[in-house]
Write a protein that holds these residues in place. Structure first.
Motif, PDB file in Angstrom:
ATOM      1  N   ASN A 116     102.451  46.396  43.805  1.00  0.00           N
ATOM      2  CA  ASN A 116     101.944  47.715  43.384  1.00  0.00           C
ATOM      3  C   ASN A 116     101.715  48.709  44.516  1.00  0.00           C
ATOM      4  OD1 ASN A 116     101.685  46.574  40.783  1.00  0.00           O
ATOM      5  ND2 ASN A 116      99.628  45.853  41.272  1.00  0.00           N
ATOM      6  N   TRP A 117     102.732  49.137  45.223  1.00  0.00           N
ATOM      7  CA  TRP A 117     102.554  50.221  46.183  1.00  0.00           C
ATOM      8  C   TRP A 117     102.865  51.544  45.474  1.00  0.00           C
ATOM      9  CZ3 TRP A 117     107.020  52.973  46.781  1.00  0.00           C
ATOM     10  CH2 TRP A 117     108.178  52.345  46.326  1.00  0.00           C
ATOM     11  N   THR A 118     102.425  52.648  46.091  1.00  0.00           N
ATOM     12  CA  THR A 118     102.662  53.971  45.505  1.00  0.00           C
ATOM     13  C   THR A 118     103.301  54.892  46.543  1.00  0.00           C
ATOM     14  OG1 THR A 118     100.544  54.893  46.239  1.00  0.00           O
ATOM     15  CG2 THR A 118     100.546  53.706  44.128  1.00  0.00           C
ATOM     16  N   LEU A 119     103.854  56.005  46.065  1.00  0.00           N
ATOM     17  CA  LEU A 119     104.403  56.990  47.006  1.00  0.00           C
ATOM     18  C   LEU A 119     103.288  57.596  47.853  1.00  0.00           C
ATOM     19  CD1 LEU A 119     107.149  58.703  44.830  1.00  0.00           C
ATOM     20  CD2 LEU A 119     107.457  57.015  46.648  1.00  0.00           C
ATOM     21  N   GLU A 120     102.075  57.637  47.282  1.00  0.00           N
ATOM     22  CA  GLU A 120     100.933  58.112  48.077  1.00  0.00           C
ATOM     23  C   GLU A 120     100.690  57.178  49.268  1.00  0.00           C
ATOM     24  OE1 GLU A 120      99.009  60.708  49.403  1.00  0.00           O
ATOM     25  OE2 GLU A 120      99.836  61.208  47.431  1.00  0.00           O
ATOM     26  N   ASP A 121     100.782  55.874  49.019  1.00  0.00           N
ATOM     27  CA  ASP A 121     100.703  54.909  50.131  1.00  0.00           C
ATOM     28  C   ASP A 121     101.788  55.211  51.159  1.00  0.00           C
ATOM     29  OD1 ASP A 121      98.673  53.381  48.894  1.00  0.00           O
ATOM     30  OD2 ASP A 121     100.132  52.103  47.867  1.00  0.00           O
ATOM     31  N   ALA A 122     102.991  55.433  50.669  1.00  0.00           N
ATOM     32  CA  ALA A 122     104.136  55.653  51.570  1.00  0.00           C
ATOM     33  C   ALA A 122     103.900  56.882  52.444  1.00  0.00           C
ATOM     34  CB  ALA A 122     105.427  55.795  50.766  1.00  0.00           C
ATOM     35  N   ARG A 123     103.332  57.933  51.839  1.00  0.00           N
ATOM     36  CA  ARG A 123     103.018  59.133  52.641  1.00  0.00           C
ATOM     37  C   ARG A 123     101.965  58.818  53.695  1.00  0.00           C
ATOM     38  NH1 ARG A 123     102.897  61.323  47.329  1.00  0.00           N
ATOM     39  NH2 ARG A 123     105.002  62.039  46.829  1.00  0.00           N
ATOM     40  N   ALA A 124     100.996  57.988  53.326  1.00  0.00           N
ATOM     41  CA  ALA A 124      99.945  57.613  54.293  1.00  0.00           C
ATOM     42  C   ALA A 124     100.540  56.800  55.446  1.00  0.00           C
ATOM     43  CB  ALA A 124      98.836  56.826  53.589  1.00  0.00           C
ATOM     44  N   TRP A 125     101.450  55.888  55.127  1.00  0.00           N
ATOM     45  CA  TRP A 125     102.098  55.120  56.216  1.00  0.00           C
ATOM     46  C   TRP A 125     102.864  56.074  57.134  1.00  0.00           C
ATOM     47  CZ3 TRP A 125     104.576  51.803  51.843  1.00  0.00           C
ATOM     48  CH2 TRP A 125     103.592  50.986  51.266  1.00  0.00           C
ATOM     49  N   HIS A 126     103.584  57.005  56.522  1.00  0.00           N
ATOM     50  CA  HIS A 126     104.369  57.955  57.311  1.00  0.00           C
ATOM     51  C   HIS A 126     103.458  58.778  58.219  1.00  0.00           C
ATOM     52  CE1 HIS A 126     106.939  61.538  58.047  1.00  0.00           C
ATOM     53  NE2 HIS A 126     107.898  60.637  58.086  1.00  0.00           N
ATOM     54  N   ARG A 127     102.296  59.158  57.690  1.00  0.00           N
ATOM     55  CA  ARG A 127     101.345  59.930  58.513  1.00  0.00           C
ATOM     56  C   ARG A 127     100.845  59.125  59.712  1.00  0.00           C
ATOM     57  NH1 ARG A 127      99.543  62.111  53.522  1.00  0.00           N
ATOM     58  NH2 ARG A 127      97.938  60.501  53.313  1.00  0.00           N
ATOM     59  N   THR A 128     100.760  57.802  59.591  1.00  0.00           N
ATOM     60  CA  THR A 128     100.333  56.998  60.752  1.00  0.00           C
ATOM     61  C   THR A 128     101.416  56.955  61.821  1.00  0.00           C
ATOM     62  OG1 THR A 128     101.249  54.867  60.040  1.00  0.00           O
ATOM     63  CG2 THR A 128      99.041  55.412  59.234  1.00  0.00           C
ATOM     64  N   GLY A 129     102.637  57.324  61.440  1.00  0.00           N
ATOM     65  CA  GLY A 129     103.742  57.291  62.402  1.00  0.00           C
ATOM     66  C   GLY A 129     104.810  56.266  62.045  1.00  0.00           C
ATOM     67  N   VAL A 130     104.552  55.461  61.039  1.00  0.00           N
ATOM     68  CA  VAL A 130     105.538  54.453  60.625  1.00  0.00           C
ATOM     69  C   VAL A 130     106.752  55.147  60.025  1.00  0.00           C
ATOM     70  CG1 VAL A 130     105.963  52.589  58.958  1.00  0.00           C
ATOM     71  CG2 VAL A 130     103.837  52.616  60.292  1.00  0.00           C
ATOM     72  N   ARG A 131     107.948  54.674  60.367  1.00  0.00           N
ATOM     73  CA  ARG A 131     109.184  55.325  59.917  1.00  0.00           C
ATOM     74  C   ARG A 131     110.140  54.382  59.199  1.00  0.00           C
ATOM     75  NH1 ARG A 131     106.336  58.820  60.347  1.00  0.00           N
ATOM     76  NH2 ARG A 131     106.413  60.668  61.684  1.00  0.00           N
ATOM     77  N   GLN A 132     109.698  53.164  58.926  1.00  0.00           N
ATOM     78  CA  GLN A 132     110.586  52.208  58.270  1.00  0.00           C
ATOM     79  C   GLN A 132     109.866  51.454  57.152  1.00  0.00           C
ATOM     80  OE1 GLN A 132     113.463  49.728  60.225  1.00  0.00           O
ATOM     81  NE2 GLN A 132     112.637  50.276  62.227  1.00  0.00           N
ATOM     82  N   ALA A 133     110.639  51.117  56.128  1.00  0.00           N
ATOM     83  CA  ALA A 133     110.135  50.235  55.074  1.00  0.00           C
ATOM     84  C   ALA A 133     111.261  49.305  54.631  1.00  0.00           C
ATOM     85  CB  ALA A 133     109.611  51.039  53.893  1.00  0.00           C
ATOM     86  N   ILE A 134     110.865  48.219  53.996  1.00  0.00           N
ATOM     87  CA  ILE A 134     111.844  47.237  53.515  1.00  0.00           C
ATOM     88  C   ILE A 134     111.735  47.152  52.012  1.00  0.00           C
ATOM     89  CG2 ILE A 134     112.543  44.814  53.595  1.00  0.00           C
ATOM     90  CD1 ILE A 134     111.395  44.695  56.410  1.00  0.00           C
ATOM     91  N   TYR A 135     112.852  47.372  51.344  1.00  0.00           N
ATOM     92  CA  TYR A 135     112.871  47.373  49.896  1.00  0.00           C
ATOM     93  C   TYR A 135     113.548  46.099  49.405  1.00  0.00           C
ATOM     94  CZ  TYR A 135     112.690  49.335  45.234  1.00  0.00           C
ATOM     95  OH  TYR A 135     112.384  49.559  43.915  1.00  0.00           O
ATOM     96  N   HIS A 136     112.872  45.377  48.552  1.00  0.00           N
ATOM     97  CA  HIS A 136     113.215  44.034  48.133  1.00  0.00           C
ATOM     98  C   HIS A 136     113.589  43.889  46.681  1.00  0.00           C
ATOM     99  CE1 HIS A 136     111.570  40.979  50.944  1.00  0.00           C
ATOM    100  NE2 HIS A 136     111.099  42.050  51.508  1.00  0.00           N
ATOM    101  N   ARG A 137     114.524  43.018  46.438  1.00  0.00           N
ATOM    102  CA  ARG A 137     114.391  42.144  45.301  1.00  0.00           C
ATOM    103  C   ARG A 137     113.879  40.846  45.909  1.00  0.00           C
ATOM    104  NH1 ARG A 137     119.622  41.041  42.027  1.00  0.00           N
ATOM    105  NH2 ARG A 137     120.389  40.821  44.156  1.00  0.00           N
ATOM    106  N   GLY A 138     112.695  40.421  45.582  1.00  0.00           N
ATOM    107  CA  GLY A 138     112.184  39.168  46.131  1.00  0.00           C
ATOM    108  C   GLY A 138     113.079  38.014  45.747  1.00  0.00           C
ATOM    109  N   ARG A 139     113.048  36.971  46.562  1.00  0.00           N
ATOM    110  CA  ARG A 139     113.856  35.789  46.317  1.00  0.00           C
ATOM    111  C   ARG A 139     113.536  35.206  44.937  1.00  0.00           C
ATOM    112  NH1 ARG A 139     114.513  30.450  50.097  1.00  0.00           N
ATOM    113  NH2 ARG A 139     115.147  31.996  51.608  1.00  0.00           N
ATOM    114  N   ASP A 140     112.245  35.190  44.600  1.00  0.00           N
ATOM    115  CA  ASP A 140     111.861  34.591  43.326  1.00  0.00           C
ATOM    116  C   ASP A 140     112.179  35.539  42.175  1.00  0.00           C
ATOM    117  OD1 ASP A 140     110.956  32.262  44.557  1.00  0.00           O
ATOM    118  OD2 ASP A 140     108.998  33.155  44.954  1.00  0.00           O
TER     119      ASP A 140
END
Lengths: 220, 220
Positions: A116-140
């Motif tokens: 359960n992540w949100t785009l609001e979370d993503a904006r907050a990560w970006h504001r910290t300076g983070v520039r990468q994310a990993i998008y999954h289909r989990g193995r399970d």
């Protein structure tokens, strides 16, 4: 938009098996990942050994950090990792601390998206300076039949628009690559479809050919 | 409601340091946890070594599993863990697979709560058969000033009511114990407040005295 890279995920339960595949495949990939299973089995030695074996490659410590961002980032980058993953459920303070250590080491943080992540979370990560994310289909999730779909692609586009480059993973094959044409893809992550292939070099070449077909060749 | 247990969290970066504290403190606690930092540093040997050192204690592999629930549960329980943690962001398929392996080994899964989980998630975990969760103030959240509050306690009560016994962690001191009187607490998890105490045995005794004062003595 830069050409996506190809990442080899090593999710072996023993280091010798992982090193064997890394030795064979490193020349065909851009990034070598010390996977979570490998790291929980072998500890920090997994990262150190891959750093030694693959001096010119980007090394990822796929630790999915949820807490203690500073201590774990220090461990990972000191051992030779270039990138370290943090799970999306981590408190923002953990992301900030991990990112600060990464920056001081010339490394990068990748946010690992599950649940359960949100785009609001993503904006907050970006504001910290983070520039990468990993998008999954989990193995399970993948084993239980979840496919790549429009909903995934829409979320990935939204993340791209926020400014996060995405690494894409979860049973990715060369045929899947074209699905992600409109996305800012940092890397395609493949494990068993590379290491488990009858001809790993050829499997890697197929990935590169598909990437070239969409994003242009390495020298383009 | 059974009396809460006391859990020693070992978040050292080296196994010898962890074993030294475990050797001193195991007789004063009910559960010994191979913490995430320790496991990422030392690998599966951390769990094995604690199993050997503490044959009569409950051993927790605090792996915060996000994927590959079956493989990781097999690794953890085979190495001697009794309980393994799964992060709340994991797909439900991961929880189901981890729980199935746990059950076949006489072990248990603990859901580790960070970030955006919901009570609907908690009901889904309970339906899979999981009966434990871990409620945190994260180390980084705690360092940035987040306190235990009414909102935490209300969420913990709701989780208790769903049928999840809670282990409580994040800078817990003996003085905090009374806060959780109305909650189904499985364990209080303490790391540095035990291992870092001037007199660890006395620190553990203070925890037990506070627990006894609220939930009754061990023989009650």
């Amino acid at each position: 938009m830069s050409r996506p890279l190809l990442q080899l995920a090593l999710d072996h339960t023993t280091l010798p098996a992982a090193l064997q595949d890394a030795a064979v495949l490193q020349e065909y990939v851009d990034i070598v990942e010390a996977g979570t299973i490998l790291c929980l089995s072998e500890g920090i030695n997994a990262v150190k050994a891959l750093r030694n074996l693959c001096p010119k490659k980007i090394i990822v410590a796929d630790w999915k950090v949820a807490d203690a961002g500073e201590t774990l980032a220090e461990q990972a980058f000191r051992a030779g990792a270039n990138w370290m993953t943090i799970i999306c459920a981590a408190p923002l303070a953990t992301v900030e601390k991990g990112h600060a250590v990464a920056q001081s080491c010339g490394g990068e943080i990748q946010m690992e998206l599950f649940g359960n992540w949100t785009l609001e979370d993503a904006r907050a990560w970006h504001r910290t300076g983070v520039r990468q994310a990993i998008y999954h289909r989990g193995r399970d999730a993948q084993a239980s039949g979840q496919q790549w779909g429009e909903a995934d692609l829409a979320k990935m586009k939204a993340l791209s628009d926020i400014g996060l480059a995405l690494s894409v993973t979860g049973g990715i094959t060369p045929e899947d690559v074209a699905l992600f044409k409109g996305i800012h893809v940092k890397a395609f992550i493949a494990g068993r479809s590379l290491a488990g292939a009858a001809d790993p070099a050829r499997a890697a070449a197929e990935f590169h050919a598909q990437i070239d077909a969409i994003w242009g060749g390495r020298d383009a």
